[in-house]
Scaffold this motif. Structure first.
Motif, short mmCIF file in Angstrom:
data_model
loop_
_atom_site.label_atom_id
_atom_site.label_comp_id
_atom_site.label_asym_id
_atom_site.label_seq_id
_atom_site.Cartn_x
_atom_site.Cartn_y
_atom_site.Cartn_z
N GLY A 149 0.77 -1.22 0.00
CA GLY A 149 0.00 0.00 0.00
C GLY A 149 0.81 1.28 0.00
N PRO A 150 0.10 2.43 0.00
CA PRO A 150 0.76 3.73 -0.11
C PRO A 150 1.62 4.10 1.08
CG PRO A 150 -1.57 4.01 0.37
CD PRO A 150 -1.37 2.56 0.07
N CYS A 151 1.43 3.42 2.22
CA CYS A 151 2.25 3.70 3.40
C CYS A 151 3.24 2.59 3.71
CB CYS A 151 1.37 3.97 4.61
SG CYS A 151 0.65 5.63 4.63
N ASN A 152 3.48 1.71 2.73
CA ASN A 152 4.50 0.66 2.88
C ASN A 152 4.31 -0.15 4.15
OD1 ASN A 152 5.69 1.60 0.52
ND2 ASN A 152 7.24 2.81 1.58
N GLU A 153 3.08 -0.62 4.36
CA GLU A 153 2.79 -1.37 5.58
C GLU A 153 3.46 -2.75 5.58
OE1 GLU A 153 1.85 0.22 7.87
OE2 GLU A 153 0.73 1.89 7.02
N PRO A 154 3.89 -3.20 6.77
CA PRO A 154 3.59 -2.63 8.08
C PRO A 154 4.59 -1.60 8.59
CG PRO A 154 4.74 -4.68 8.40
CD PRO A 154 4.60 -4.50 6.91
N ASP A 155 5.58 -1.25 7.77
CA ASP A 155 6.63 -0.34 8.24
C ASP A 155 6.12 1.08 8.46
OD1 ASP A 155 8.16 -2.54 7.85
OD2 ASP A 155 9.68 -1.55 6.65
N GLY A 156 5.23 1.56 7.58
CA GLY A 156 4.82 2.95 7.61
C GLY A 156 5.79 3.83 6.84
N ARG A 157 5.48 5.11 6.81
CA ARG A 157 6.30 6.10 6.11
C ARG A 157 6.69 7.19 7.10
NH1 ARG A 157 5.12 6.40 0.50
NH2 ARG A 157 6.67 8.06 0.43
#
Length: 322
Positions: free
Chosen positions: A205-213
């Protein structure tokens, strides 16, 4: 907090989605009142001085998950949250969140800690064409790194639709991690989570889950007061150029724009819709494990409990541009 309500518990915070800034933050050796914010109105504030104490503005999260939802708060953390004063209390108008170690009837080590979320009715959204600022004055435990393996304090926000629909829908509902710090490191992470995640590798997804942005700032002094904040800026009235900025001690550290997320729906949940505030200290889980060599399981035998590994909060506030 990073990866909340996800079934995937092994985070990889050093992927390219997370950049690091080396900065020696200016220490605040004593508690400080919020800085003046010309052009802003303070719309919500807690300095722990109410006669009703913690429950004036906050609800306790208890146990090991939201009722009926993902176990271990979705991140693999091992503590049980309580409302006992050994875990969460006010002393001289300062909130203390303190992890405590114990043993069960079979002699197995157990952990307890504290977690709060702002009450229903206390959630905020940034208006179109305006800015919104959320800040807190926080002191992190000063014990050495070897004594804090697995300790995970956090100051963060979740989309209010999350609790409105029975604490379901992460990460679509949006998450803003204003400050996270793990394993006693002199480092603070500021991340966001959004979009979709199905519990699989690779990231999604757009937030590079599960890492986040987002990013992190090194050189954060422990045992000292720092003001951590996040600013949502919608003054451009164009979602692609709107911006989220992380601020420490009044200094802007890193930002993310709508165009970087490149998904209007995800950005709307992150910056246009109402969010509530959370404060907690977790023990173990994907994030502290993920920054250890070999993703070693935390906490370690050297990890201690008590105030020297906990989090203290002097005040929390929300400001809206006039």
């Amino acid at each position: 907090m990073t990866g909340a309500i996800s079934s995937y518990i092994s985070l990889l915070p050093f992927l390219s989605s997370v950049f690091t800034t080396l900065v020696i933050s200016t220490p605040i050796e004593r508690r400080a009142e919020p800085a003046a914010k010309p052009g802003f109105n303070r719309v919500w504030y807690d300095d722990w001085g109410h006669k009703n104490g913690i429950t004036h503005n906050w609800n306790f999260n208890l146990g090991t998950s939201y009722p009926g939802q993902v176990a271990q708060w979705g991140t693999g953390e091992i503590q049980t949250y309580t409302n006992k004063t050994e875990n969460i209390r006010i002393v001289n108008k300062v909130l203390y969140i303190t992890p405590k170690k114990g043993k069960d009837a079979k002699g197995k080590i157990t952990w307890t800690s504290g977690r709060l979320e702002s009450k229903r009715g206390s959630q905020w959204a940034c208006a179109n064409g305006k800015k919104m600022l959320v800040e807190a004055s926080i002191k992190l435990g000063s014990a050495g790194e070897a004594q804090q393996k697995g300790i995970w304090p956090a100051f963060w926000m979740l989309g209010d639709v999350f609790r409105a629909q029975g604490y379901k829908g992460w990460p679509e509902v949006g998450e803003l991690d204003i400050m996270e710090s793990v394993n006693g490191k002199r480092e603070a992470w500021g991340l966001l989570h959004c979009g979709v995640y199905d519990g699989q590798i690779p990231i999604r997804g757009p937030c590079n889950e599960p890492d986040g942005r987002g990013g992190s700032v090194k050189g954060i002094g422990r045992g000292l007061w720092h003001t951590y904040g996040i600013e949502i800026d919608r003054t451009t009235k164009n979602w692609k150029t709107e911006k989220v900025t992380w601020i420490i001690n009044g200094v802007r550290r890193h930002s993310i724009t709508g165009s970087q997320i490149n998904n209007s729906t995800a950005w709307e949940f992150l910056t246009h819709k109402k969010m509530f505030i959370l404060l907690n200290v977790a023990v173990g889980g994907g994030f502290p494990n993920g920054v250890e060599p070999g993703n070693a399981l935390t906490p370690f035998s050297t990890t201690i409990d008590g105030d020297s590994v906990g989090m203290q909060v002097d005040w929390v506030g929300v400001w809206q541009q006039a």
